[in-house]
Design a protein around this motif. Structure first.
Motif, mmCIF file in Angstrom:
data_model
loop_
_atom_site.group_PDB
_atom_site.id
_atom_site.type_symbol
_atom_site.label_atom_id
_atom_site.label_comp_id
_atom_site.label_asym_id
_atom_site.label_seq_id
_atom_site.Cartn_x
_atom_site.Cartn_y
_atom_site.Cartn_z
ATOM 1 N N GLY A 1 12.433 -17.985 59.840
ATOM 2 C CA GLY A 1 11.757 -16.992 59.020
ATOM 3 C C GLY A 1 11.792 -17.313 57.533
ATOM 4 O O GLY A 1 12.476 -18.235 57.068
ATOM 5 N N GLN A 2 11.074 -16.507 56.774
ATOM 6 C CA GLN A 2 10.953 -16.732 55.338
ATOM 7 C C GLN A 2 12.274 -16.523 54.595
ATOM 8 O O GLN A 2 12.469 -17.049 53.504
ATOM 9 N N GLY A 3 13.181 -15.744 55.188
ATOM 10 C CA GLY A 3 14.462 -15.499 54.542
ATOM 11 C C GLY A 3 15.234 -16.779 54.271
ATOM 12 O O GLY A 3 15.907 -16.909 53.240
ATOM 13 N N PHE A 4 15.115 -17.751 55.169
ATOM 14 C CA PHE A 4 15.816 -19.025 54.983
ATOM 15 C C PHE A 4 15.246 -19.781 53.783
ATOM 16 O O PHE A 4 16.005 -20.289 52.938
ATOM 17 N N ASN B 1 17.795 -16.205 60.574
ATOM 18 C CA ASN B 1 16.372 -15.986 60.327
ATOM 19 C C ASN B 1 15.480 -16.657 61.375
ATOM 20 O O ASN B 1 14.303 -16.897 61.116
ATOM 21 N N SER B 2 16.046 -16.937 62.523
ATOM 22 C CA SER B 2 15.298 -17.553 63.627
ATOM 23 C C SER B 2 15.382 -16.665 64.863
ATOM 24 O O SER B 2 16.215 -15.752 64.925
ATOM 25 N N TYR C 1 18.183 -13.521 66.254
ATOM 26 C CA TYR C 1 17.831 -12.182 66.750
ATOM 27 C C TYR C 1 18.354 -11.976 68.170
ATOM 28 O O TYR C 1 18.880 -10.902 68.501
#
Length: 328
Positions: free
Chosen positions: A3-6, A185-186, A190
């Motif tokens: 995800g963008q968080g990384f 973030n992947s 989750y």
């Protein structure tokens, strides 16, 4: 897919500024304080690797001394006894540690172990590993193994003294912390958190619990083994009572819990605060009153846990959020 968080974390100027500032410390500190910070970075890396299993997946594993010992004792034995280059020993040890981690995760799923049972099973694995290491002459037995002198030969997996070791450990700790960010973030992150919060509900919605537990434990074991190999190279002596003892895992769990379980930088924060605190207290008070430094250290840990049960990182984030409206 990450995800963008990384990528946001990776692009943070605060992150790179902190890393550059930390990397400059060997130019400013004497060898004593640099040694303390190097050990702190070792525990940052170990606690961050353990966090993948214990924090994200909620599997409180006490078997990580098995993986540390595999990386440290086996790679040393391959070098000293068989003449195998330590780079190759690192890869061999990490592969074996990953396999052992996958087996432990499979046993957990196959026998539907509860949390307490899983803790006890992993502790049993750690104790058996310690007995094997202390009794197997190939691994040095109870006397351990002495590595060749560190002359700075990179090809021979040598760091060139405390400064080189500090930079290696900094890079390793930062890499494992960023792996934590990437996992969180992947989809894997989750799924692991879903399994942690409610394993039966995760199975009900189609999450492959066995697969993701095995992936998490394998990643954690491989990273832990790599840190173990780097740690023993810095120490230059493979001590089974340090590197294969379950006590080292208890320290790792303590640092991760105090910093913040399941958070990417929580375990790093716990290790960076508690390791130097423990070393400084021992150096300053250890000779004054026997046991006084342990007492003060224990009081500090108890107070922190009572004040912020979820860890220091969530507390710091909460304080920052409170100050922002006041600043604006």
């Amino acid at each position: 897919m990450i995800g963008q968080g990384f990528y946001k974390t990776l692009a943070s100027p605060w992150l790179w500024g902190a890393l550059l500032l930390t990397a400059a410390l060997p130019l400013m500190l004497n060898s004593y304080y640099l040694h303390i910070l190097t050990i702190a970075l070792v525990y940052v890396a170990l606690a961050s690797a353990w966090n993948i299993v214990g924090g994200m997946a909620g599997q409180i594993s006490l078997a990580h001394s098995l993986f540390i010992g595999t990386g440290a004792m086996l790679s040393t034995a391959l070098l000293v006894k068989l003449g195998i280059n330590m780079w190759a020993g690192l890869v061999i040890s990490a592969a074996i540690a990953g396999l052992l981690g996958a087996i432990i995760a499979w046993i957990d799923f196959r026998f539907q172990l509860g949390h307490l049972s899983f803790v006890l099973i992993t502790l049993a694995f750690a104790e058996m590993a310690a007995i094997v290491v202390e009794g197997w002459e190939f691994l040095g037995g109870a006397s351990g193994l002495l590595l060749p002198r560190d002359t700075g030969d990179v090809w021979a997996f040598q760091f060139g003294g405390v400064r080189g070791a500090f930079w290696v450990m900094l890079g390793l700790a930062a890499t494992i912390a960023l792996i934590n960010v990437a996992i969180l973030n992947s989809p894997l992150g989750y799924y692991l958190r879903t399994i942690r919060d409610n394993e039966k509900a995760a199975q009900a919605i189609g999450v492959d619990v066995l697969r993701h537990k095995m992936i998490a434990m394998t990643i954690s074991a491989v990273l832990t083994s790599i840190v173990g190999t780097c740690y023993v190279r810095y120490l230059t002596f493979a001590d089974p009572y340090l590197l294969a003892s379950p006590l080292i895992t208890i320290e790792i769990v303590l640092f991760a819990t105090v910093g913040g379980l399941g958070r990417a930088f929580g375990p790093a924060l716990g290790a960076l605060l508690l390791v130097p605190l423990g070393e400084v207290l021992r150096g300053q008070l250890g000779g004054a009153v026997p046991g006084l430094h342990y007492f003060i250290y224990g009081v500090v840990v108890i107070v922190v846990i009572l004040v912020t049960p979820r860890g220091l990182l969530p507390l710091f984030e909460k304080l920052v959020r409170r100050r922002r409206p006041a600043a604006s």
